[in-house]
Design an enzyme around this catalytic site. Structure first.
Site, mmCIF file in Angstrom:
data_model
loop_
_atom_site.group_PDB
_atom_site.id
_atom_site.type_symbol
_atom_site.label_atom_id
_atom_site.label_comp_id
_atom_site.label_asym_id
_atom_site.label_seq_id
_atom_site.Cartn_x
_atom_site.Cartn_y
_atom_site.Cartn_z
ATOM 1 N N LEU A 7 -10.852 8.034 -1.321
ATOM 2 C CA LEU A 7 -9.554 8.567 -1.802
ATOM 3 C C LEU A 7 -8.440 7.667 -1.234
ATOM 4 O O LEU A 7 -8.382 7.165 -0.332
ATOM 5 C CB LEU A 7 -9.103 9.992 -1.681
ATOM 6 C CG LEU A 7 -10.109 10.978 -2.171
ATOM 7 C CD1 LEU A 7 -9.653 12.459 -1.663
ATOM 8 C CD2 LEU A 7 -10.188 11.075 -3.861
ATOM 9 N N ASP A 8 -7.198 7.447 -2.272
ATOM 10 C CA ASP A 8 -6.099 6.631 -1.506
ATOM 11 C C ASP A 8 -5.487 7.305 -0.330
ATOM 12 O O ASP A 8 -5.636 8.320 -0.059
ATOM 13 C CB ASP A 8 -5.135 6.255 -2.766
ATOM 14 C CG ASP A 8 -5.887 5.289 -3.773
ATOM 15 O OD1 ASP A 8 -6.680 4.973 -3.474
ATOM 16 O OD2 ASP A 8 -5.145 5.462 -4.865
ATOM 17 N N LYS A 9 -4.880 6.489 0.400
ATOM 18 C CA LYS A 9 -4.399 6.844 1.668
ATOM 19 C C LYS A 9 -3.520 8.255 1.234
ATOM 20 O O LYS A 9 -3.583 8.924 2.310
ATOM 21 C CB LYS A 9 -3.440 5.811 2.351
ATOM 22 C CG LYS A 9 -2.837 6.043 3.617
ATOM 23 C CD LYS A 9 -2.119 4.895 4.326
ATOM 24 C CE LYS A 9 -0.991 4.422 3.737
ATOM 25 N NZ LYS A 9 0.216 5.335 3.705
#
Length: 323
Positions: free
Chosen positions: A144-146
Site C-alpha cells: 500500500l502507498d505510504k
C-alpha cells in the site's frame, strides 16, 4: 533577524496541523525564487531541503501544488509547506493484527509509513513493525502507498506465500478501497488505461505501451463539492487508483502528488486534510491451505471517518462497513 521573526509567525499560523506551515508573501518579498523565499521565512530550512520539498509536491501556492523552485513569488500569494515530522521525534506507530493462522496474517497498516523496504535501509516500515511484532520470517505479499491505510497481508510459510501471490498474479484477489475526492463523480464508472512510471515518483497515462490498469468505481455520497467513492481495482499497479481518479477530474483529498486539495471549505470553515484520503478496506481471496473463502477488513480509521462525517454528515454507508 527578520527571517526568524517571520518563521515564528508561520509556525503560529498552522494550529490545525503542526506539519503544515503557511506564509503570505509580503510587499517587499515579491520577485524572489520560491526556494529562496522559503529559506528566508522557514527557520532552519536549507536551500537543498526547500528544493526537495518542492520536488516532493509538498509546496503549494494559493492552494495549487508548485513544482518549480524557480517560480517567482508575488506579494499576496499564500505559500504552504507540508513538512514531515522528524523521524527521531515520531512515536513508532502501532501495527494492529487483523487475522492470523499458521499460514498467513493480516495487519492494519497505519498512515505515514511505507509498506516494505525502501532505498533507505534505516527507514521504519510496516514490514519491519510486523516482523518485530509477529515473526522475522514473514513475507510481504503486496504493498500500500505510504499514506494509505488498511489491510496488508504477509505469508508465514513458503507454500502459503506462493499460493496467495499466485492469486494476486491471476487477479483472483478482490480488493475494496474507500476514497474521498473533490468533485461530483458519476454514480458508477469504470476506468481502463495504460500507465507508466515517470520522474518524480509518480505515474502518468500513456496512449500506447505501459501497464494496463482497470478499476470500477461507485459513488456513495456527495456533498460540499466532494464525494465518497468505493474503488474496486482489478489490477494492482503503483498509484493506480490515485492516478485514475485524478485523471478524471476527481483527485483524492490530501494527495499532493496528483493534485489533491490540502483543505476543503465547508460554509465559512476550512477543513484541513491530514493525508491522502484513501483506505484499503477489504481483501477477499481463497485460503492458501483449505481453499475456503476469506474476507478480511480494516476498520475505517479515525481521521478518514472524521473527514467523511464533516463533509457528508452521518455517513450510514461507513457505519454499515464497520468490521
Amino acid at each position: 533577524m527578520a527571517a526568524k521573526t517571520m518563521a515564528k509567525r508561520s509556525e503560529k499560523s498552522s494550529k490545525g496541523d503542526p506539519r503544515l506551515k503557511r506564509e503570505i508573501v509580503g510587499p517587499r518579498e515579491g520577485g524572489q525564487r520560491l526556494d529562496i523565499y522559503m529559506i528566508g521565512v522557514f527557520d532552519g530550512l536549507s536551500r537543498k531541503q526547500a528544493k526537495k520539498l518542492i520536488d516532493q509536491s509538498k509546496v503549494s501556492v494559493n492552494g495549487k501544488i508548485e513544482i518549480m523552485a524557480s517560480h517567482e513569488v508575488v506579494p499576496g500569494e499564500r505559500i504552504e509547506v507540508r513538512f514531515d515530522p522528524p523521524e527521531e521525534k515520531r512515536k513508532p506507530p502501532e501495527i494492529k493484527l487483523l487475522y492470523r493462522d499458521e499460514h498467513f496474517l493480516a495487519v492494519d497498516k497505519p498512515s505515514f509509513i511505507p509498506s516494505g523496504v525502501t532505498m533507505d535501509p534505516g527507514r521504519l516500515t510496516a514490514e519491519l513493525l510486523a516482523k518485530k511484532a509477529y515473526g522475522a520470517k514473514l513475507k510481504l505479499l503486496h504493498r500500500l502507498d505510504k499514506d494509505t491505510t488498511g489491510v496488508l497481508l504477509f505469508g508465514i510459510n513458503d507454500e502459503a506465500t506462493r499460493s496467495i501471490l499466485e492469486e494476486f498474479r491471476k487477479r483472483m484477489v478482490d480488493k475494496t478501497y474507500f476514497a474521498i475526492v473533490s468533485g461530483k463523480p458519476p454514480e458508477k464508472f469504470d476506468d481502463v488505461r495504460h500507465i507508466k512510471e515517470v520522474p518524480g515518483g509518480r505515474v502518468a497515462s500513456v496512449a500506447s505501451g505501459g501497464m494496463r490498469t482497470e478499476t470500477s468505481f461507485t459513488t456513495l455520497a456527495v456533498a460540499n463539492g466532494c464525494a465518497l467513492v468505493e474503488c474496486r481495482p482489478k489490477t494492482g499497479r503503483m498509484h493506480q487508483i490515485r492516478l485514475q481518479l485524478s485523471a478524471r477530474g476527481f483527485p483524492i483529498l490530501g494527495d499532493a502528488l496528483y493534485g489533491g486539495a490540502p483543505r476543503v471549505r465547508i460554509g465559512e470553515e476550512e477543513l484541513e486534510i491530514p493525508r491522502q484520503m484513501l483506505h484499503a478496506y477489504k481483501v477477499a481471496f481463497n485460503h492458501p491451505a483449505s481453499g475456503a473463502e476469506m474476507e478480511i477488513c480494516s476498520p475505517i480509521p479515525e481521521d478518514f471517518e472524521r473527514i467523511a462525517k464533516a463533509l457528508f454528515g452521518v455517513v450510514s454507508v461507513l457505519k454499515k462497513k464497520r468490521c
